[in-house]
Design a protein around this motif. Structure first.
Motif, mmCIF file in Angstrom:
data_model
loop_
_atom_site.group_PDB
_atom_site.id
_atom_site.type_symbol
_atom_site.label_atom_id
_atom_site.label_comp_id
_atom_site.label_asym_id
_atom_site.label_seq_id
_atom_site.Cartn_x
_atom_site.Cartn_y
_atom_site.Cartn_z
ATOM 1 N N LEU A 139 -39.223 -9.641 11.453
ATOM 2 C CA LEU A 139 -38.501 -8.383 11.689
ATOM 3 C C LEU A 139 -37.546 -8.136 10.526
ATOM 4 C CD1 LEU A 139 -37.671 -6.051 13.626
ATOM 5 C CD2 LEU A 139 -35.987 -7.607 14.603
ATOM 6 N N HIS A 140 -37.586 -6.907 10.010
ATOM 7 C CA HIS A 140 -36.650 -6.531 8.949
ATOM 8 C C HIS A 140 -35.935 -5.270 9.391
ATOM 9 C CE1 HIS A 140 -38.904 -9.352 6.538
ATOM 10 N NE2 HIS A 140 -39.995 -8.733 6.967
ATOM 11 N N VAL A 141 -34.636 -5.309 9.321
ATOM 12 C CA VAL A 141 -33.857 -4.116 9.647
ATOM 13 C C VAL A 141 -33.003 -3.781 8.434
ATOM 14 C CG1 VAL A 141 -32.105 -3.132 11.156
ATOM 15 C CG2 VAL A 141 -33.816 -4.684 12.106
ATOM 16 N N HIS A 142 -33.080 -2.525 7.997
ATOM 17 C CA HIS A 142 -32.352 -2.134 6.790
ATOM 18 C C HIS A 142 -31.049 -1.433 7.129
ATOM 19 C CE1 HIS A 142 -35.325 -3.295 3.768
ATOM 20 N NE2 HIS A 142 -36.163 -3.180 4.784
ATOM 21 N N ARG A 143 -30.183 -1.371 6.135
ATOM 22 C CA ARG A 143 -28.850 -0.807 6.314
ATOM 23 C C ARG A 143 -28.915 0.608 6.876
ATOM 24 N NH1 ARG A 143 -24.666 -3.103 4.796
ATOM 25 N NH2 ARG A 143 -25.876 -4.491 3.492
ATOM 26 N N GLY A 144 -28.097 0.859 7.886
ATOM 27 C CA GLY A 144 -28.007 2.205 8.436
ATOM 28 C C GLY A 144 -29.069 2.535 9.477
ATOM 29 N N GLU A 145 -30.032 1.634 9.673
ATOM 30 C CA GLU A 145 -31.063 1.911 10.676
ATOM 31 C C GLU A 145 -30.501 1.703 12.074
ATOM 32 O OE1 GLU A 145 -35.574 1.126 10.014
ATOM 33 O OE2 GLU A 145 -34.491 -0.657 9.396
ATOM 34 N N ARG A 146 -31.082 2.425 13.044
ATOM 35 C CA ARG A 146 -30.829 2.103 14.455
ATOM 36 C C ARG A 146 -32.183 1.792 15.066
ATOM 37 N NH1 ARG A 146 -26.766 6.346 14.742
ATOM 38 N NH2 ARG A 146 -28.338 7.736 15.602
ATOM 39 N N VAL A 147 -32.332 0.529 15.505
ATOM 40 C CA VAL A 147 -33.627 0.051 15.971
ATOM 41 C C VAL A 147 -33.514 -0.374 17.432
ATOM 42 C CG1 VAL A 147 -35.449 -1.647 15.585
ATOM 43 C CG2 VAL A 147 -34.135 -0.768 13.645
ATOM 44 N N ALA A 148 -34.485 0.053 18.231
ATOM 45 C CA ALA A 148 -34.533 -0.395 19.625
ATOM 46 C C ALA A 148 -35.459 -1.590 19.716
ATOM 47 C CB ALA A 148 -35.030 0.727 20.518
ATOM 48 N N LEU A 149 -35.020 -2.618 20.415
ATOM 49 C CA LEU A 149 -35.865 -3.795 20.653
ATOM 50 C C LEU A 149 -36.305 -3.730 22.112
ATOM 51 C CD1 LEU A 149 -37.014 -6.536 19.724
ATOM 52 C CD2 LEU A 149 -34.835 -7.562 20.342
ATOM 53 N N LEU A 150 -37.599 -3.444 22.295
ATOM 54 C CA LEU A 150 -38.120 -3.250 23.645
ATOM 55 C C LEU A 150 -38.997 -4.424 24.022
ATOM 56 C CD1 LEU A 150 -39.279 0.453 23.135
ATOM 57 C CD2 LEU A 150 -37.019 -0.360 23.814
ATOM 58 N N GLY A 151 -39.297 -4.506 25.308
ATOM 59 C CA GLY A 151 -40.196 -5.562 25.757
ATOM 60 C C GLY A 151 -39.963 -5.872 27.209
ATOM 61 N N PRO A 152 -40.979 -6.381 27.890
ATOM 62 C CA PRO A 152 -40.834 -6.701 29.306
ATOM 63 C C PRO A 152 -39.872 -7.871 29.503
ATOM 64 C CG PRO A 152 -42.953 -7.468 28.476
ATOM 65 C CD PRO A 152 -42.324 -6.688 27.373
ATOM 66 N N ASN A 153 -39.462 -8.088 30.739
ATOM 67 C CA ASN A 153 -38.607 -9.243 31.054
ATOM 68 C C ASN A 153 -39.306 -10.527 30.620
ATOM 69 O OD1 ASN A 153 -36.523 -7.830 32.210
ATOM 70 N ND2 ASN A 153 -37.467 -7.826 34.234
ATOM 71 N N GLY A 154 -38.549 -11.455 30.050
ATOM 72 C CA GLY A 154 -39.130 -12.738 29.675
ATOM 73 C C GLY A 154 -39.896 -12.704 28.367
ATOM 74 N N ALA A 155 -39.775 -11.593 27.607
ATOM 75 C CA ALA A 155 -40.526 -11.497 26.349
ATOM 76 C C ALA A 155 -39.849 -12.297 25.244
ATOM 77 C CB ALA A 155 -40.660 -10.039 25.926
ATOM 78 N N GLY A 156 -38.590 -12.688 25.452
ATOM 79 C CA GLY A 156 -37.873 -13.453 24.437
ATOM 80 C C GLY A 156 -36.812 -12.642 23.705
ATOM 81 N N LYS A 157 -36.433 -11.474 24.270
ATOM 82 C CA LYS A 157 -35.488 -10.599 23.578
ATOM 83 C C LYS A 157 -34.127 -11.275 23.422
ATOM 84 C CE LYS A 157 -35.788 -7.149 26.478
ATOM 85 N NZ LYS A 157 -36.766 -7.451 27.520
ATOM 86 N N THR A 158 -33.622 -11.845 24.527
ATOM 87 C CA THR A 158 -32.303 -12.475 24.457
ATOM 88 C C THR A 158 -32.341 -13.699 23.538
ATOM 89 O OG1 THR A 158 -31.832 -11.690 26.674
ATOM 90 C CG2 THR A 158 -30.453 -13.444 25.848
ATOM 91 N N THR A 159 -33.445 -14.452 23.584
ATOM 92 C CA THR A 159 -33.570 -15.612 22.700
ATOM 93 C C THR A 159 -33.490 -15.159 21.243
ATOM 94 O OG1 THR A 159 -35.050 -16.552 24.350
ATOM 95 C CG2 THR A 159 -35.015 -17.618 22.205
ATOM 96 N N LEU A 160 -34.160 -14.053 20.929
ATOM 97 C CA LEU A 160 -34.113 -13.535 19.553
ATOM 98 C C LEU A 160 -32.676 -13.170 19.166
ATOM 99 C CD1 LEU A 160 -35.371 -12.559 16.956
ATOM 100 C CD2 LEU A 160 -36.021 -10.430 18.092
ATOM 101 N N VAL A 161 -31.985 -12.462 20.072
ATOM 102 C CA VAL A 161 -30.605 -12.046 19.789
ATOM 103 C C VAL A 161 -29.724 -13.263 19.486
ATOM 104 C CG1 VAL A 161 -28.525 -11.101 20.864
ATOM 105 C CG2 VAL A 161 -30.696 -9.874 21.053
ATOM 106 N N LEU A 162 -29.894 -14.333 20.265
ATOM 107 C CA LEU A 162 -29.033 -15.509 20.076
ATOM 108 C C LEU A 162 -29.357 -16.258 18.778
ATOM 109 C CD1 LEU A 162 -28.736 -16.867 23.725
ATOM 110 C CD2 LEU A 162 -27.114 -15.473 22.449
#
Lengths: 252, 232
Positions: free
Chosen positions: A27-50
């Motif tokens: 995943l690459h996010v560039h300066r000034g972007e607003r990106v939504a991280l979507l996915g079903p429960n248990g997809a690993g979203k919180t793990t990625l954030v941490l």
């Protein structure tokens, strides 16, 4: 392109019990972007954030923030650059007053005196909570607490703001107020959410995390307008919601 | 909202007792209570003097007597115990209102009641005249180890959150036909309390994550006291 603010490469993470939450995220996010991280429960979203601010350590792969690899020698600087707003404001607001909560982060960075006061004042102004500095957090409404939680992170002047379910448990008016605040900020945003209309309203780009990998990455309106792809990732729009029509009414 | 005013023991005011520095109040309270506890039962005049002094402070604080009286109910279990003591104690008996009671038991009950009541009233007065945050600052100034002050601070902050959580769990139990008051359902209540403990523990972990995310390194940063910062 310039150096990405968030640069995640082949990131994998297995929990001690053997569960593989992430299996090679790019995943690459560039300066000034607003990106939504979507996915079903248990997809690993919180793990990625941490992983983004070094709370969890990758099993394989790497994360860099504006070129700085996330890791032990400069965790403090990484945590300044990546501001995480957690889902439950009661977890984020642990001090006796709004002021002390907002001051906590910058004070840990070594700010004192007038510099600290200015940071706190500015962060509270950004979320419209400057009149509540002396209140204990548990006397505020849920929407106000969520805004203060955002301010606690803004006070650290992060390069990227990571929000976990920012619209959850908010009434429609508080939800809109928060959207106005997020739009007014000049900062890169990564927003974890199940609230697809909110993602569409705020984030031109969306990525879908499914089974520990990035399963889709593109314009939010295209993703939401593709029923087949949506179904594959267990994503659903609210009844009667038409993403293309909604964009026609989007506030500037 | 349901939370109401968080600090149920505090009574807002601007009396000299309210304005006195918190660390002085804490130290005075501790010394006073130790003195009261160490006084022999038989020195009735001493207790009269303590009570007069304490009532003087209460009057000075302008906290209504009814406000404090209502909060004195925490003492009730001790009062019940004190009332029982003269009946179950041994030693020479004496007659009170036609009942035969133990004389040493009577003195013990008097001592318990007098010391307990003065101690509770003194503590309530300090609590009513000191903001919780000032209490914490006072404890810090008295050189209580920082870790302990932090724990007390978190307890203050999360008391309401946990109480509300318990309230919601109790409502959920009642909604499913379980009366938490009935002994038949106490096992279920016990499991609920266990669940509450686990939830609170997990919350503790989440709070810790949130602290680390904002650069916490094991020490609380020194923040300016409210009095020393300007208002926006």
């Amino acid at each position: 392109m310039s150096e990405p603010v968030l640069d995640v490469r082949r990131l994998a993470h297995a929990y001690p019990d053997g569960h593989e939450a992430l299996r090679g995220v790019d995943l690459h996010v560039h300066r000034g972007e607003r990106v939504a991280l979507l996915g079903p429960n248990g997809a690993g979203k919180t793990t990625l954030v941490l992983h983004l601010n070094g709370i969890l350590t990758p099993t394989a792969g790497s994360v860099s923030v504006s070129g700085l690899p996330v890791g032990a020698p400069h965790l403090q600087e990484v945590r300044r650059r990546v501001g995480v707003v957690f889902q439950d404001p009661d977890d984020q607001l642990f001090m006796g007053s709004v002021h002390d909560d907002v001051a906590f982060g910058p004070a840990n960075l070594g700010l004192r005196g007038e510099a600290l006061r200015a940071r706190v004042r500015r962060a509270l102004e950004q979320v419209g909570m400057q009149d509540y500095a002396d209140r204990p957090p548990h006397h505020l409404s849920y929407g106000q607490r969520r805004r203060v939680a955002v301010a606690t992170v803004l006070a650290m002047e992060p390069e990227v703001l990571v929000l976990d379910e920012p619209s959850s448990n908010l009434d429609p008016a508080s939800r809109r107020e928060l959207a106005d605040i997020l739009r007014s900020l000049d900062v890169t945003v990564l927003m974890v959410t199940h609230d697809l209309p909110y993602a569409l309203e705020l984030c031109p780009r969306a990525v879908v995390l499914h089974d520990g990998v990035i399963a889709a990455d593109g314009a939010t309106v295209d993703l939401l307008g593709d029923p087949e792809q949506m179904a594959r990732h267990r994503l659903e729009l609210p009844f009667g919601f038409d993403p293309r029509a909604a964009l026609g009414h989007r506030p500037a | 909202m349901g939370a109401g005013h968080g600090h149920r023991l505090h009574y807002h005011g601007h009396s000299p007792v309210h304005r006195a520095p918190a660390h002085l109040k804490i130290a005075t309270l501790l010394a006073f209570v130790l003195l009261v506890v160490a006084t022999p039962h038989a020195w009735v005049w001493a207790f009269a003097a303590y009570a007069a002094l304490l009532l003087g402070v209460v009057a000075l604080s302008r906290v209504p007597a009814a406000y404090l009286a209502k909060r004195m109910v925490v003492e009730v279990p001790f009062v019940v115990f004190a009332v029982l003591v003269p009946f179950v104690s041994h030693g020479p008996r004496t007659e009170v209102l036609g009942l035969s009671v133990s004389e040493p038991g009577l003195w013990a009950a008097w001592g318990l009641l007098a010391k307990g009541t003065i101690g509770v009233l003194a503590s309530l007065t300090v609590a009513a005249t000191t903001e919780p945050q000032q209490l914490l600052a006072g404890l810090r100034r008295l050189r209580l180890p920082d870790q302990l002050v932090q724990i007390a601070g978190f307890m203050l902050r999360y008391l309401d959150v946990v109480t509300e959580e318990l309230g919601r769990m109790m409502v959920a139990m009642r909604s499913r036909g379980c009366d938490p008051r009935s002994p038949r359902h106490w096992p279920a209540v016990g499991r609920t309390l266990g669940a509450l403990f686990v939830r609170s523990y997990e919350r503790g972990e989440r709070v810790h994550l949130a602290m680390l995310s904002r650069g916490y390194d094991g020490r609380m940063p020194d923040l300016p006291a409210p009095a020393h910062r300007e208002h926006a």
